[in-house]
Each structure stands twice: as C-alpha cells, then as structure tokens.
Scaffold this motif. Sequence first.
Motif, PDB file in Angstrom:
ATOM      1  N   ARG A  96      11.765  87.188 -28.097  1.00 14.32           N
ATOM      2  CA  ARG A  96      11.532  88.468 -27.489  1.00 14.32           C
ATOM      3  C   ARG A  96      10.887  88.536 -26.200  1.00 14.32           C
ATOM      4  N   VAL A  97       9.933  87.405 -26.199  1.00 10.22           N
ATOM      5  CA  VAL A  97       9.388  87.527 -25.047  1.00 10.22           C
ATOM      6  C   VAL A  97       9.666  86.131 -23.898  1.00 10.22           C
ATOM      7  N   GLY A  98      10.759  85.596 -24.258  1.00  9.90           N
ATOM      8  CA  GLY A  98      11.106  84.464 -23.319  1.00  9.90           C
ATOM      9  C   GLY A  98      12.550  84.381 -23.140  1.00  9.90           C
ATOM     10  N   THR A  99      13.129  83.336 -22.348  1.00  4.58           N
ATOM     11  CA  THR A  99      14.560  83.102 -22.323  1.00  4.58           C
ATOM     12  C   THR A  99      15.057  82.015 -22.782  1.00  4.58           C
ATOM     13  N   GLY A 100      14.156  80.911 -23.243  1.00  9.81           N
ATOM     14  CA  GLY A 100      14.732  79.671 -23.596  1.00  9.81           C
ATOM     15  C   GLY A 100      14.992  79.249 -24.833  1.00  9.81           C
ATOM     16  N   GLY A 101      13.899  79.733 -25.924  1.00  8.35           N
ATOM     17  CA  GLY A 101      14.062  79.371 -27.271  1.00  8.35           C
ATOM     18  C   GLY A 101      13.382  78.155 -27.516  1.00  8.35           C
ATOM     19  N   MET A 102      12.844  77.787 -28.663  1.00  8.54           N
ATOM     20  CA  MET A 102      12.143  76.578 -29.020  1.00  8.54           C
ATOM     21  C   MET A 102      12.669  75.212 -28.200  1.00  8.54           C
ATOM     22  N   VAL A 103      13.883  75.153 -28.351  1.00 14.73           N
ATOM     23  CA  VAL A 103      14.541  73.707 -27.759  1.00 14.73           C
ATOM     24  C   VAL A 103      14.292  73.619 -26.140  1.00 14.73           C
ATOM     25  N   THR A 104      14.182  74.841 -25.332  1.00 12.55           N
ATOM     26  CA  THR A 104      13.956  74.740 -24.032  1.00 12.55           C
ATOM     27  C   THR A 104      12.441  74.260 -23.767  1.00 12.55           C
ATOM     28  N   LYS A 105      11.625  75.218 -24.605  1.00 11.76           N
ATOM     29  CA  LYS A 105      10.152  75.008 -24.652  1.00 11.76           C
ATOM     30  C   LYS A 105       9.747  73.582 -24.942  1.00 11.76           C
ATOM     31  N   VAL A 106      10.385  72.871 -25.770  1.00  5.90           N
ATOM     32  CA  VAL A 106       9.991  71.618 -26.162  1.00  5.90           C
ATOM     33  C   VAL A 106      10.509  70.643 -24.918  1.00  5.90           C
ATOM     34  N   GLU A 107      11.686  70.883 -24.494  1.00  5.15           N
ATOM     35  CA  GLU A 107      12.086  70.251 -23.296  1.00  5.15           C
ATOM     36  C   GLU A 107      11.014  70.569 -22.119  1.00  5.15           C
ATOM     37  N   ALA A 108      10.743  71.592 -21.880  1.00  5.14           N
ATOM     38  CA  ALA A 108       9.817  71.766 -20.752  1.00  5.14           C
ATOM     39  C   ALA A 108       8.593  71.104 -21.110  1.00  5.14           C
ATOM     40  N   ALA A 109       8.014  71.146 -22.220  1.00  4.18           N
ATOM     41  CA  ALA A 109       6.873  70.408 -22.515  1.00  4.18           C
ATOM     42  C   ALA A 109       7.038  68.854 -22.172  1.00  4.18           C
ATOM     43  N   ARG A 110       8.199  68.351 -22.474  1.00  2.00           N
ATOM     44  CA  ARG A 110       8.660  67.015 -22.213  1.00  2.00           C
ATOM     45  C   ARG A 110       8.526  66.456 -20.792  1.00  2.00           C
ATOM     46  N   ILE A 111       9.153  67.533 -19.875  1.00  2.00           N
ATOM     47  CA  ILE A 111       9.060  67.363 -18.594  1.00  2.00           C
ATOM     48  C   ILE A 111       7.577  67.317 -17.997  1.00  2.00           C
ATOM     49  N   ALA A 112       6.774  68.388 -18.552  1.00  2.00           N
ATOM     50  CA  ALA A 112       5.480  68.380 -17.955  1.00  2.00           C
ATOM     51  C   ALA A 112       4.375  67.310 -18.406  1.00  2.00           C
ATOM     52  N   THR A 113       4.515  66.952 -19.615  1.00  2.00           N
ATOM     53  CA  THR A 113       3.875  65.895 -19.965  1.00  2.00           C
ATOM     54  C   THR A 113       4.244  64.467 -19.506  1.00  2.00           C
ATOM     55  N   GLY A 114       5.481  64.275 -19.244  1.00  2.00           N
ATOM     56  CA  GLY A 114       5.704  63.101 -18.297  1.00  2.00           C
ATOM     57  C   GLY A 114       5.440  63.207 -16.962  1.00  2.00           C
ATOM     58  N   ALA A 115       4.940  64.371 -16.288  1.00  2.00           N
ATOM     59  CA  ALA A 115       4.279  64.466 -15.064  1.00  2.00           C
ATOM     60  C   ALA A 115       2.917  64.511 -15.298  1.00  2.00           C
ATOM     61  N   GLY A 116       2.232  64.002 -16.384  1.00  2.00           N
ATOM     62  CA  GLY A 116       0.779  63.895 -16.492  1.00  2.00           C
ATOM     63  C   GLY A 116       0.007  65.343 -16.652  1.00  2.00           C
ATOM     64  N   VAL A 117       0.970  66.299 -17.207  1.00  2.00           N
ATOM     65  CA  VAL A 117       0.278  67.828 -17.220  1.00  2.00           C
ATOM     66  C   VAL A 117       0.245  68.128 -18.847  1.00  2.00           C
ATOM     67  N   THR A 118      -0.923  68.279 -19.545  1.00  2.00           N
ATOM     68  CA  THR A 118      -1.250  68.759 -20.665  1.00  2.00           C
ATOM     69  C   THR A 118      -0.622  70.103 -21.086  1.00  2.00           C
ATOM     70  N   THR A 119       0.159  70.272 -21.862  1.00  2.00           N
ATOM     71  CA  THR A 119       0.844  71.570 -22.167  1.00  2.00           C
ATOM     72  C   THR A 119       0.587  72.138 -23.657  1.00  2.00           C
ATOM     73  N   LEU A 120       0.259  73.422 -23.656  1.00  2.00           N
ATOM     74  CA  LEU A 120       0.070  74.197 -24.690  1.00  2.00           C
ATOM     75  C   LEU A 120       1.325  75.190 -24.979  1.00  2.00           C
ATOM     76  N   LEU A 121       1.723  75.140 -26.216  1.00  2.00           N
ATOM     77  CA  LEU A 121       2.934  76.075 -26.782  1.00  2.00           C
ATOM     78  C   LEU A 121       2.262  76.928 -27.784  1.00  2.00           C
ATOM     79  N   THR A 122       2.156  78.318 -27.457  1.00  2.00           N
ATOM     80  CA  THR A 122       1.653  79.074 -28.467  1.00  2.00           C
ATOM     81  C   THR A 122       2.290  80.452 -28.197  1.00  2.00           C
ATOM     82  N   SER A 123       1.849  81.549 -28.992  1.00  2.00           N
ATOM     83  CA  SER A 123       2.265  82.975 -28.922  1.00  2.00           C
ATOM     84  C   SER A 123       1.719  83.757 -28.046  1.00  2.00           C
ATOM     85  N   ALA A 124       2.226  84.726 -27.548  1.00  2.00           N
ATOM     86  CA  ALA A 124       1.706  85.657 -26.483  1.00  2.00           C
ATOM     87  C   ALA A 124       0.359  86.298 -26.861  1.00  2.00           C
ATOM     88  N   SER A 125       0.453  86.648 -28.388  1.00  2.00           N
ATOM     89  CA  SER A 125      -0.746  87.412 -29.013  1.00  2.00           C
ATOM     90  C   SER A 125      -1.815  86.255 -29.085  1.00  2.00           C
TER      91      SER A 125
END
Length: 267
Positions: free
Chosen positions: A110-139
């Motif tokens: 309801r608050v995003g466009t990608g779903g969990m699959v694309t969020k995990v893929e985005a985390a993979r891209i970011a962490t592969g670039a040395g960026v710590t990533t947090l996945l959580t809810s807007a609340s």
Amino acid sequence: MGQVLLTVDDLIRRMNYGNARRAVGRLLHLGVVPVVNENDAVATDEIGFGDNDRLAALVAHLTHADALVLLTDVDALYDGPPSEPGSTRLQVVRGQEDLVGVRLGGTGSRVGTGGMVTKVEAARIATGAGVTTLLTSASSITDALNGRDVGTVFLPTAPRPASRNLWLAHASEPDGRLVVDDGAVRALRGRHASLLPAGIVRVEGSFDQGSPVEVVDRAGTGIARGLVAYGSDELPRLLGRSTTWIADVFGEAYAKEIIHRDHLVLV
C-alpha cells in the motif's frame, strides 16, 4: 525540499552521473532535502529503473550515503508470509546465504511500488555497494531512526565499488548479448581477464560501439556486463579469431579486446 528527476542515462553515462552527484551534493550542502523521482516524462518500460526501490539503492551509491532505509507496510523481512504462524523475523542479513529458504512473495504494497522481492533486490544492490540497508514499515520509522531493534538490517557485503562498475551491473540495460565458450568463462571469472574475440561464439542483438552488452555462457547464464569495443555489425567476422590473425588481416587497429577488463564487471 527540492525535487530531483533522474533517468537511467544519469546513472550510466559518466558526465551525467557526475552532474547528478554534484547537484544532489550541492542541495545537501545548502540544507535542502532532495526528493528523488524517476523522470516519468521521458522514461519508458525499456529504459526505466523498473521500480523505486532499485532507484533508491542506486541513489544511495550516487550520494555516498551511510545507510539506506526501505519502507513498506510490513515491519521486517520474515522467513515466510508474516501472517503465517511460525514465520520468524530476520533481524540481520549478512549475505545471500542468510536468505536461503526465505519465501518472498507479493507484487506490491500500500505504500510502495515493488513488493518484498524488489526490496530485497534493492538491499542486495545497496549492500553490494557498501551501504548498510534497513527494511522496515513506515510506522516504525521513528524507532528505526532512534536506533531501536526494528526491521531487518542488511549488512554491506562488499566495499564501495567504482561508480562505473555499479552502472554496468545494475543501472545499464544491455543492448545485446555475447555468447562465450567455457574457456572465456574461466578467464573472465578466474583471472578477471578482458574478453577476446577468440572466446565468443555468437552475437545476439543490435548494438553500437561503446554500448553496454551482457556476456553469457552457452546455456544463457549471465557472466558479466561490459562496454563493447565493436558494433554488432563488425563482430561476426572477428569471432573465434586470435588478435594476431585479426591484426594481420584487418590491421593493428582491430587487434584489441572486445571488452576491456576495465569496462567489464562480473554479475
């Protein structure tokens, strides 16, 4: 706040990339919060980022961010559907091995466009670039920013790569494919060698000199991406030939790598 509109070209082409990085950096220096979106007026399905999560991961690298926060309507990543009894929250993901057995699903939230699959893929891209990533809810964003134990933290899996390598691996859309033999696969993976004409068995697609292309093995499995030194119209007559033969027949100007190792990244 100030809006920044990006296209894929802004993260692929060297000059555009530098301009985008300086623009965002200047806004931050002035105390302006950049609000980044894809430039939908010129983007298409073929040349778009695909989803905002991927764009966020690439912008995190662009800005040399310390961390990336991805928000959704689920409080964290679970090893199964959160509504299913027995599903457990993953507090920390240190690498791909921690995701073995994790069931991902859903096409959006309801608050995003990608779903969990694309969020995990985005985390993979970011962490592969040395960026710590947090996945959580807007609340949970307030608790997250206060350092409380919420969501799922993805730890960096590699040092920050050169900008061009990240463009090639995640921001470029290949214009064609080069199918290579087993010897070329071993050379690329084992020695980070350049791709020579002797190892190429087939050319697929139409592309110009300097275009991004995908390198695959005979089974079609992706090996690398890179910027090709020849157009697709020139390559067929060079396939399987040694650089010595090419120099003797076509001249020294043709005796070069199809993709130089400096313009190639493994995937």
